[in-house]
Scaffold this active site. Structure first.
Site, short mmCIF file in Angstrom:
data_model
loop_
_atom_site.label_atom_id
_atom_site.label_comp_id
_atom_site.label_asym_id
_atom_site.label_seq_id
_atom_site.Cartn_x
_atom_site.Cartn_y
_atom_site.Cartn_z
N SER A 20 0.83 -1.20 0.00
CA SER A 20 0.00 0.00 0.00
C SER A 20 0.87 1.25 0.00
O SER A 20 1.76 1.39 -0.84
CB SER A 20 -0.95 -0.05 1.20
N LYS B 213 4.51 2.25 -2.11
CA LYS B 213 5.01 3.47 -2.76
C LYS B 213 6.38 3.81 -2.19
O LYS B 213 7.31 4.19 -2.92
CB LYS B 213 4.04 4.63 -2.50
N TRP C 256 -9.37 0.30 -6.17
CA TRP C 256 -8.88 1.63 -5.79
C TRP C 256 -7.42 1.81 -6.21
O TRP C 256 -6.99 2.91 -6.57
CB TRP C 256 -9.04 1.79 -4.28
N HIS D 35 -7.31 -5.74 -0.86
CA HIS D 35 -6.11 -4.96 -0.60
C HIS D 35 -5.43 -5.50 0.65
O HIS D 35 -5.86 -5.26 1.78
CB HIS D 35 -6.53 -3.50 -0.39
#
Length: 420
Positions: free
Chosen positions: A259, A263, A350, A401
């Site tokens: 998540s 990044k 998403w 997720h």
């Protein structure tokens, strides 16, 4: 302080409102043209030297427009071994190391939790990653230190006043299959992201930002790093320790993140070429997916919900993704020729799984064109699959997720192909 607490209380409600206009229909993805990874010129003129020049140019774009500029390396770092114990019935050794970062009259302490396999050859390869709520959440072990820093509230764990609790021990252990990792002959190192920078917007006064006040004196610089930059910097400081630990093979360390920390892992891996493998798990917008698809979370969504993650210049691209001089396929390409693995989940719309796949395919062109290593090709299948090039891999997992045992098995398999 009361306004900060009110804002934090309102975040879940505001998140629902901010995401209401998200697009989840492929038919509504706008037509777009991706910026070229390569400089102008024919394929015949593309050499490693050409790519290294282009790489530096692209890296500057990401620093100036997205993640912010990392401060200079004028600081001191010290390591203190606080604990070393046999664990898991003799399968592993648990180390807890405190990293103390000092600059001028300010210092910051970070706890690194390290698991080493026993019975195998030393030094061993390692995976390094960050967790969301403290090292104590990855295993139900009463000997793991609780963080002293702010932690996000989580009602299911009983956390309501941002103070870590004993009851949260092992609460996220499904995301960290320590025993499986040790059985495969790998070490695992983890640290809590909040030790570097607590994940809320306080005007960049806490965490590692306090070591570099010149980044925020007067008006904040538009290119000053945000939380993702600070967390990525922290992963490199953990790497500073790992290359000194004789039990770890510093040439075979993978940086991994899920998540927002996916990044972070990408940005850390791009900046710090000591990481031999970079793993992005469900990293989405600002991670592995393409901004220009405007599918799921967009630049405006992420900047509105998390104004402290990126540099201020990034706000200029809210609803203006086509104006960016770069896109995330170029970020992934900067990892070449090292190992790259990107993973998505079918129900994590998403984060735009298709955008993550397309970015990985585009990035793999650097591996094939510049380094003569087979990349990834073909359209994205509809259901769960694993696709590998030589040094690039991607998988789509069924489910939500999260980071699961299935994900870890594939990351370990890919590392085995190259390191064992």
């Amino acid at each position: 302080m009361k306004y900060l607490l009110l804002f934090l209380f309102m975040i879940p409600m505001l998140a629902l409102l901010w995401g209401q206009d998200a697009n989840y229909e492929e038919s509504q993805v706008p037509a777009y043209v991706l910026p070229s990874i390569f400089s102008e010129g024919s394929l015949a003129n593309r050499s490693v030297l050409d790519w290294e020049k282009r790489r530096a140019e692209i890296l500057t774009y990401f620093e100036q427009e997205v993640y912010g500029v990392t401060p200079p390396m004028d600081f001191d770092i010290s390591f203190f071994l606080k604990d070393s114990s046999v664990c898991m019935g003799g399968k592993g050794i648990r180390k807890q190391v405190q990293l103390v970062l000092s600059r001028a009259d300010t210092s910051l302490a970070i706890d690194l939790l390290l698991y080493l396999p026993t019975g195998g050859k030393s030094p061993v390869p390692a995976f390094l990653g960050m967790n969301f709520h403290g090292n104590h959440t990855i295993q139900a072990d009463p000997e793991i230190f609780l963080p002293s820093s702010w932690v996000p509230n989580k009602e299911a764990w009983g956390i309501t006043d941002h103070i870590p609790l004993e009851e949260a021990r092992g609460a996220s252990q499904s995301r960290w299959p320590v025993e499986m990792i040790l059985d495969r002959g790998y070490a695992l190192a983890v640290l809590y992201c909040g030790d570097l920078d607590p994940d809320y917007d306080d005007g960049f006064q806490n965490g590692v930002h306090s070591l570099f006040p010149e980044m925020h004196e007067g008006d904040r610089r538009a290119t000053a790093w945000g939380s993702i930059g600070a967390w990525a910097w922290g992963l490199s400081r953990a790497m500073d320790y790992l290359v000194e630990d004789t039990a770890i093979d510093g040439r075979r360390v993978a940086v991994i993140g899920h998540s927002r920390l996916g990044k972070t892992a990408l940005w850390a891996g791009v900046q710090d070429e000591r990481f031999a493998m970079v793993v992005s798990n469900n990293s989405g917008c600002g991670g592995a997916t393409l901004f220009r698809r405007k599918f799921g979370e967009t630049v405006r969504h992420i900047n509105t919900r998390f104004p402290h993650w990126f540099c201020d210049n990034f706000n200029a691209y809210n609803d203006q993704e086509d104006q960016l001089p770069i896109d995330q396929h170029m970020l992934l390409a900067l990892i070449a020729p090292r190992l790259l693995y990107v993973a998505s989940a079918t129900k994590d719309q998403w984060a735009d799984p298709k955008g993550e796949y397309l970015a990985t395919v585009e990035a793999s062109r650097v591996y094939s064109t510049i380094y003569n290593r087979p990349g990834i090709e073909g359209a994205m299948p509809d259901s769960q699959f694993v696709r590998r090039g030589d040094k690039v891999a991607y998988h789509l997992r069924e489910g939500k997720h999260d980071i699961t045992a299935f994900d870890w098995e594939n990351y370990l398999n890919f590392a085995d192909l190259h390191w064992k």
